[in-house]
Design a protein around this motif. Structure first.
Motif, PDB file in Angstrom:
ATOM      1  N   PHE A 181       0.866  -1.178   0.000  1.00  0.00           N
ATOM      2  CA  PHE A 181       0.000   0.000   0.000  1.00  0.00           C
ATOM      3  C   PHE A 181       0.902   1.227   0.000  1.00  0.00           C
ATOM      4  O   PHE A 181       1.657   1.449   0.948  1.00  0.00           O
ATOM      5  CB  PHE A 181      -0.879  -0.026   1.261  1.00  0.00           C
ATOM      6  CG  PHE A 181      -1.948   1.035   1.327  1.00  0.00           C
ATOM      7  CD1 PHE A 181      -3.286   0.697   1.226  1.00  0.00           C
ATOM      8  CD2 PHE A 181      -1.619   2.370   1.540  1.00  0.00           C
ATOM      9  CE1 PHE A 181      -4.278   1.665   1.315  1.00  0.00           C
ATOM     10  CE2 PHE A 181      -2.595   3.346   1.625  1.00  0.00           C
ATOM     11  CZ  PHE A 181      -3.935   2.989   1.514  1.00  0.00           C
ATOM     12  N   PHE A 182       0.835   2.044  -1.063  1.00  0.00           N
ATOM     13  CA  PHE A 182       1.774   3.159  -1.215  1.00  0.00           C
ATOM     14  C   PHE A 182       1.029   4.475  -1.441  1.00  0.00           C
ATOM     15  O   PHE A 182      -0.046   4.499  -2.031  1.00  0.00           O
ATOM     16  CB  PHE A 182       2.720   2.906  -2.397  1.00  0.00           C
ATOM     17  CG  PHE A 182       3.494   1.625  -2.287  1.00  0.00           C
ATOM     18  CD1 PHE A 182       4.674   1.568  -1.557  1.00  0.00           C
ATOM     19  CD2 PHE A 182       3.030   0.467  -2.899  1.00  0.00           C
ATOM     20  CE1 PHE A 182       5.387   0.379  -1.451  1.00  0.00           C
ATOM     21  CE2 PHE A 182       3.733  -0.718  -2.793  1.00  0.00           C
ATOM     22  CZ  PHE A 182       4.914  -0.766  -2.068  1.00  0.00           C
ATOM     23  N   PHE A 183       1.638   5.538  -0.988  1.00  0.00           N
ATOM     24  CA  PHE A 183       1.092   6.878  -1.198  1.00  0.00           C
ATOM     25  C   PHE A 183       2.166   7.765  -1.810  1.00  0.00           C
ATOM     26  O   PHE A 183       3.294   7.827  -1.317  1.00  0.00           O
ATOM     27  CB  PHE A 183       0.609   7.484   0.125  1.00  0.00           C
ATOM     28  CG  PHE A 183       0.180   8.921   0.007  1.00  0.00           C
ATOM     29  CD1 PHE A 183      -1.020   9.250  -0.613  1.00  0.00           C
ATOM     30  CD2 PHE A 183       0.984   9.944   0.496  1.00  0.00           C
ATOM     31  CE1 PHE A 183      -1.412  10.576  -0.734  1.00  0.00           C
ATOM     32  CE2 PHE A 183       0.599  11.274   0.378  1.00  0.00           C
ATOM     33  CZ  PHE A 183      -0.606  11.590  -0.238  1.00  0.00           C
ATOM     34  N   ILE A 184       1.813   8.457  -2.908  1.00  0.00           N
ATOM     35  CA  ILE A 184       2.733   9.381  -3.565  1.00  0.00           C
ATOM     36  C   ILE A 184       2.086  10.760  -3.533  1.00  0.00           C
ATOM     37  O   ILE A 184       1.056  10.985  -4.178  1.00  0.00           O
ATOM     38  CB  ILE A 184       3.023   8.965  -5.025  1.00  0.00           C
ATOM     39  CG1 ILE A 184       3.614   7.549  -5.074  1.00  0.00           C
ATOM     40  CG2 ILE A 184       3.950   9.963  -5.697  1.00  0.00           C
ATOM     41  CD1 ILE A 184       3.809   7.016  -6.488  1.00  0.00           C
ATOM     42  N   SER A 185       2.655  11.662  -2.782  1.00  0.00           N
ATOM     43  CA  SER A 185       2.083  12.999  -2.606  1.00  0.00           C
ATOM     44  C   SER A 185       2.390  13.884  -3.815  1.00  0.00           C
ATOM     45  O   SER A 185       3.537  13.946  -4.278  1.00  0.00           O
ATOM     46  CB  SER A 185       2.649  13.652  -1.340  1.00  0.00           C
ATOM     47  OG  SER A 185       2.142  14.955  -1.194  1.00  0.00           O
ATOM     48  N   LYS A 186       1.365  14.563  -4.317  1.00  0.00           N
ATOM     49  CA  LYS A 186       1.528  15.503  -5.429  1.00  0.00           C
ATOM     50  C   LYS A 186       0.704  16.753  -5.146  1.00  0.00           C
ATOM     51  O   LYS A 186      -0.338  16.694  -4.497  1.00  0.00           O
ATOM     52  CB  LYS A 186       1.090  14.860  -6.753  1.00  0.00           C
ATOM     53  CG  LYS A 186       1.985  13.710  -7.196  1.00  0.00           C
ATOM     54  CD  LYS A 186       3.413  14.181  -7.443  1.00  0.00           C
ATOM     55  CE  LYS A 186       4.367  13.014  -7.687  1.00  0.00           C
ATOM     56  NZ  LYS A 186       5.768  13.461  -7.808  1.00  0.00           N
ATOM     57  N   ASN A 187       1.168  17.885  -5.692  1.00  0.00           N
ATOM     58  CA  ASN A 187       0.580  19.175  -5.345  1.00  0.00           C
ATOM     59  C   ASN A 187      -0.253  19.812  -6.451  1.00  0.00           C
ATOM     60  O   ASN A 187      -0.812  20.895  -6.253  1.00  0.00           O
ATOM     61  CB  ASN A 187       1.687  20.155  -4.928  1.00  0.00           C
ATOM     62  CG  ASN A 187       2.428  19.673  -3.697  1.00  0.00           C
ATOM     63  OD1 ASN A 187       1.809  19.232  -2.728  1.00  0.00           O
ATOM     64  ND2 ASN A 187       3.754  19.738  -3.741  1.00  0.00           N
ATOM     65  N   SER A 188      -0.318  19.187  -7.608  1.00  0.00           N
ATOM     66  CA  SER A 188      -1.137  19.742  -8.693  1.00  0.00           C
ATOM     67  C   SER A 188      -1.723  18.603  -9.518  1.00  0.00           C
ATOM     68  O   SER A 188      -1.201  17.482  -9.520  1.00  0.00           O
ATOM     69  CB  SER A 188      -0.299  20.649  -9.601  1.00  0.00           C
ATOM     70  OG  SER A 188       0.607  19.873 -10.386  1.00  0.00           O
ATOM     71  N   SER A 189      -2.787  18.923 -10.223  1.00  0.00           N
ATOM     72  CA  SER A 189      -3.426  17.894 -11.044  1.00  0.00           C
ATOM     73  C   SER A 189      -2.488  17.420 -12.148  1.00  0.00           C
ATOM     74  O   SER A 189      -2.492  16.235 -12.506  1.00  0.00           O
ATOM     75  CB  SER A 189      -4.732  18.418 -11.640  1.00  0.00           C
ATOM     76  OG  SER A 189      -4.500  19.568 -12.433  1.00  0.00           O
ATOM     77  N   GLN A 190      -1.691  18.336 -12.699  1.00  0.00           N
ATOM     78  CA  GLN A 190      -0.759  17.939 -13.757  1.00  0.00           C
ATOM     79  C   GLN A 190       0.295  16.969 -13.222  1.00  0.00           C
ATOM     80  O   GLN A 190       0.685  16.018 -13.910  1.00  0.00           O
ATOM     81  CB  GLN A 190      -0.093  19.176 -14.368  1.00  0.00           C
ATOM     82  CG  GLN A 190      -0.988  19.951 -15.312  1.00  0.00           C
ATOM     83  CD  GLN A 190      -1.565  19.071 -16.413  1.00  0.00           C
ATOM     84  OE1 GLN A 190      -0.840  18.328 -17.086  1.00  0.00           O
ATOM     85  NE2 GLN A 190      -2.881  19.123 -16.579  1.00  0.00           N
ATOM     86  N   GLU A 191       0.765  17.187 -11.990  1.00  0.00           N
ATOM     87  CA  GLU A 191       1.726  16.260 -11.384  1.00  0.00           C
ATOM     88  C   GLU A 191       1.077  14.894 -11.150  1.00  0.00           C
ATOM     89  O   GLU A 191       1.717  13.856 -11.350  1.00  0.00           O
ATOM     90  CB  GLU A 191       2.231  16.828 -10.048  1.00  0.00           C
ATOM     91  CG  GLU A 191       3.178  18.005 -10.192  1.00  0.00           C
ATOM     92  CD  GLU A 191       3.662  18.501  -8.834  1.00  0.00           C
ATOM     93  OE1 GLU A 191       3.108  18.050  -7.804  1.00  0.00           O
ATOM     94  OE2 GLU A 191       4.589  19.322  -8.801  1.00  0.00           O
ATOM     95  N   VAL A 192      -0.199  14.909 -10.742  1.00  0.00           N
ATOM     96  CA  VAL A 192      -0.922  13.647 -10.536  1.00  0.00           C
ATOM     97  C   VAL A 192      -1.016  12.884 -11.851  1.00  0.00           C
ATOM     98  O   VAL A 192      -0.698  11.684 -11.931  1.00  0.00           O
ATOM     99  CB  VAL A 192      -2.330  13.903  -9.962  1.00  0.00           C
ATOM    100  CG1 VAL A 192      -3.150  12.610  -9.965  1.00  0.00           C
ATOM    101  CG2 VAL A 192      -2.242  14.466  -8.552  1.00  0.00           C
ATOM    102  N   LEU A 193      -1.454  13.570 -12.912  1.00  0.00           N
ATOM    103  CA  LEU A 193      -1.614  12.919 -14.216  1.00  0.00           C
ATOM    104  C   LEU A 193      -0.281  12.378 -14.728  1.00  0.00           C
ATOM    105  O   LEU A 193      -0.213  11.261 -15.255  1.00  0.00           O
ATOM    106  CB  LEU A 193      -2.204  13.910 -15.228  1.00  0.00           C
ATOM    107  CG  LEU A 193      -3.641  14.360 -14.973  1.00  0.00           C
ATOM    108  CD1 LEU A 193      -4.029  15.484 -15.927  1.00  0.00           C
ATOM    109  CD2 LEU A 193      -4.611  13.190 -15.127  1.00  0.00           C
ATOM    110  N   GLN A 194       0.767  13.167 -14.589  1.00  0.00           N
ATOM    111  CA  GLN A 194       2.088  12.744 -15.061  1.00  0.00           C
ATOM    112  C   GLN A 194       2.566  11.504 -14.307  1.00  0.00           C
ATOM    113  O   GLN A 194       3.106  10.565 -14.907  1.00  0.00           O
ATOM    114  CB  GLN A 194       3.089  13.884 -14.894  1.00  0.00           C
ATOM    115  CG  GLN A 194       4.480  13.565 -15.449  1.00  0.00           C
ATOM    116  CD  GLN A 194       5.433  14.748 -15.303  1.00  0.00           C
ATOM    117  OE1 GLN A 194       5.133  15.718 -14.605  1.00  0.00           O
ATOM    118  NE2 GLN A 194       6.576  14.676 -15.962  1.00  0.00           N
TER     119      GLN A 194
END
Length: 737
Positions: free
Chosen positions: A514-527
């Motif tokens: 179970f992993f979590f990757i923190s991102k701060n923008s929708s573009q970072e999430v999509l990438q």
């Protein structure tokens, strides 16, 4: 197609290459202005020999060249003897083949069609045509005119030919008069025509805004619309206020109309449903009442005393090298003693082991057992876990469709299922109408075991069957709540249980599943999602982007919803190429190599496997890859995990892109690796049970990409959209009688 260059062309139909009788889509060749023209579009009931005038646009087809795409069509009967002969020889009029057509035209010439319509008895002078046959020929000829008149009548109101055909099939030659009197019958009785369209037509027909037809149909519209929100009824005040806003009318007027509908039993009223004045559509009121009656009847049957139960369970344990926990043993024993039972529990609590123990015990006692689940993927998973054949509930009940695509079940009270025990898995996905159908087909002496996780999302359809049964305290429920040692090693399992309890999941253990990757923008999430699908997981774990990895999202919309994800992932995983054919349907472009999902059960679709094995049935939730798009034969071949099916282009509404799917669409399925973007979207979709359902879809790995705050928002939010459902109430009332 250039929408600014609408043209009109006329010609005589020389040849029909393709015609879909269901929706009227036609490909034909017409002769006009000394040239042959390919015309495509909705041209229902056109025949060889007819003169047509079509409006539309020219387009250049990649395989078939220049074509004229018709958006409207006027038809004229043939006038010359040659054209009449061609028309009748085409089989346009039932009872007249080519030889008979020649004989009729030779005798009556240009007056042939007038004779058929007005003086059919004259046809009887020809050998082989009796007076009775002549009348039938005339009736069919006039029927064609009736359909054409109907098509022309509805064309002015924007009703498509395929819908006009449905209207004709419903009311025949009386259709125009019936709809002129009450256009709201269209939304009440014709699938595909909603209230708003009927209301538009009514306004054009000058039907008064305060017409009782309009007001009563508006009330039903609000109730029907809310079925899609899961509600089997609405509080009367909420219903009236909502309808009054839509209809722009006085509340007092609507109250009178509602009372009249209740008196006519078009709608049903339960005055005190847990303190609510409830209003039901007739079929949903009857469904909840029937389900409660049958469940209570089954529950009242005397407990069976089965000999040697403990001995048999010990033998099963020994044969399988296991030791059942207390709750598991209780569930197995109780399933023998009762006619109806619910087995519920979260991941890692041993539902499958318990279920296999039940089946083994039934088989020891020579009981005939049926296994089923609501979706194809859920049934397949049940089959893999138990080693026994499992069907969808719809297939178990032998569902079929009529011409209007309304389904019916061949198994019912008069033709019940022939089993001693029926076990339904993933019962949380079963809505009230499917539950009613199941119980109507369940014989009185048959056991029913309902298996599921009460914390999962409710069904897509209306009702709250599992939760209402569990919360009624009427039916026996065995809850498995012990997480077994092997499952305790999985952070997916442990975090799922934390989530459903409202506790913060462990997001930062980098050595588990179970992993979590923190991102701060929708573009970072999509990438990041794109990188995980295309390189990181395939390279590190040898996961297939198409078969092993599944992206699921709480929402279709928003910047990280499935609509955006599907476009982005498709271009990353299956980019366009001159070597890949494409077809567009309802604003969706399908491309060879795309990942797609079947979104409804199709029991008639033929599939094939290797070694020449074949069968029928592709089910809601089945995921496959588009292999071949054949524009010439208008077919698309899709390869599923273990079988291949070919779709006619008219069936493409049954498929949608599946590089990313919603959590609701993932119900009943499991995938090796789940990627869950949690960043933005409607707050109403970020709630605990949806998060829990998403997490429990992962078999080997779950990766959340997004915001820690969104994760905690979902954990804290236990206010999933409430449902108005009355099954719990009816169960309690019925059991007290």
């Amino acid at each position: 197609m250039d929408n600014n260059s609408v043209e009109t062309i006329c010609g005589i139909i020389e040849h029909i290459k393709y015609q879909n009788e269901e929706n009227g889509y036609t490909v034909c060749i017409i002769e006009g202005n000394n040239q042959s023209i390919t015309v495509v579009g909705n041209l229902p009931f056109v025949c060889v020999g007819e003169e047509i005038k079509v409006r539309g646009n020219w387009t250049l087809h990649i395989n078939y060249g220049r074509q004229f795409v018709a958006v409207s069509c006027e038809k004229h009967l043939p006038v010359s003897e040659t054209a009449i002969l061609r028309y009748l020889s085409s089989g346009a009029v039932k009872g007249i083949g080519r030889v008979t057509a020649v004989r009729i035209v030779d005798l009556f010439g240009e007056k042939t069609l007038q004779i058929i319509e007005n003086e059919p008895e004259k046809l009887a002078v020809l050998r082989g045509i009796t007076i009775n046959k002549a009348k039938k020929i005339s009736e069919h000829y006039k029927e064609q005119f009736g359909i054409r008149a109907l098509l022309l009548f509805f064309q002015q109101y924007g009703i498509t030919p395929s819908l006009a055909i449905k209207i004709w099939k419903r009311w025949g030659s009386k259709a125009v008069d019936i709809i002129k009197d009450n256009p709201y019958l269209l939304c009440d009785e014709i699938y595909g025509i909603g209230f708003l369209k009927s209301d538009e037509i009514a306004q054009l027909m000058n039907i008064p805004a305060d017409s009782p037809y309009r007001l009563s149909s508006g009330l039903k519209y609000v109730l029907k619309h809310n079925l899609s929100n899961g509600h089997t009824f609405l509080p009367s005040q909420k219903l009236i206020e909502t309808a009054a806003g839509i209809l722009d009318c006085e509340i007092s007027t609507l109250e009178d109309v509602l009372q009249k509908q209740i008196e006519l039993t078009e709608l049903y009223n339960v005055k005190d449903l847990n303190g609510i004045d409830a209003i039901y559509l007739a079929n949903y009121f009857k469904a909840e009442n029937y389900v409660s009656y049958r469940l209570c009847t089954m529950n009242s049957i005397n407990k069976n005393e089965i000999k040697n139960v403990q001995k048999n369970i010990l033998e099963i344990e020994k044969a399988n090298g296991i030791k059942y926990a207390t709750k598991q043993r209780e569930a197995i024993e109780q399933s023998l003693k009762t006619q109806i039972m619910v087995l519920t529990g979260g991941p890692g609590t041993g539902k499958t082991t318990t279920l296999k123990g039940m089946i083994a015990l039934y088989e020891k006692l020579n009981l005939k057992v049926a296994l089923a689940a609501p979706t194809g993927r859920a049934a397949k998973r049940m089959e893999e876990l138990t080693g026994k054949e499992a069907k969808t509930v719809h297939r178990l009940l032998e569902m079929s469709y009529n011409e209007e695509h309304f389904h019916k079940f061949e198994r019912n009270e008069s033709n019940p299922l022939e089993y001693d025990v029926i076990i339904i898995d993933e019962i949380s996905m079963v809505d009230i109408m499917l539950m009613e159908a199941l119980l109507r087909a369940t014989p009185a002496n048959c056991k029913l075991i309902l298996v599921g996780d009460a914390n999962q999302l409710p069904p897509v359809g209306a009702g709250n069957v599992l939760k209402d049964i569990v919360n009624s305290d009427i039916i026996l429920v065995v809850r498995l709540d012990e997480i077994f040692r092997q499952a305790q090693k999985s952070l997916i399992v442990l975090n799922a249980h934390k989530i459903i309890k409202g506790e913060k999941p462990d997001l930062f253990d980098k050595e588990n599943d179970f992993f979590f990757i923190s991102k701060n923008s929708s573009q970072e999430v999509l990438q990041t999602v794109e990188q995980l699908c295309t390189t990181r997981l395939p390279t590190t774990y040898n996961y297939s982007p198409l078969w092993d990895i599944q992206v699921i999202s709480p929402t279709r919309k928003a910047s990280t919803g499935t609509a955006v994800l599907n476009e982005r992932l498709r271009e990353a995983i299956n980019p366009s190429s001159k070597d890949k054919k494409e077809i567009k349907n309802r604003d969706i472009v399908f491309r060879e190599g795309d990942k797609v999902m079947q979104i409804r059960n199709n029991y008639d679709l033929v599939w094939t496997k290797e070694k020449s094995e074949n069968g029928t049935g592709i089910f809601n939730g089945d995921i496959g890859i588009i292999k071949v798009i054949d524009s010439e034969f208008e077919t698309m071949t899709v390869s599923f995990e273990d079988k291949t099916a070919t779709y006619d282009f008219s069936m493409l509404d049954e498929l949608e892109p599946a590089f990313a799917i919603t959590v609701h669409k993932s119900q009943g399925s499991e995938f090796n690796a789940i990627i869950l973007p949690l960043f933005d979207g409607p707050s109403m979709l970020f709630y605990r049970s949806l998060f829990y359902t998403a997490v429990t879809r992962a078999k080997q790995m779950l990766i959340i990409v997004g915001s820690e705050e969104k994760v905690m928002q979902m954990v804290r939010n236990n206010k999933s959209s409430g449902r108005y459902s009355g099954l719990r109430h009816f169960l309690q009332v019925t059991s007290n009688k």
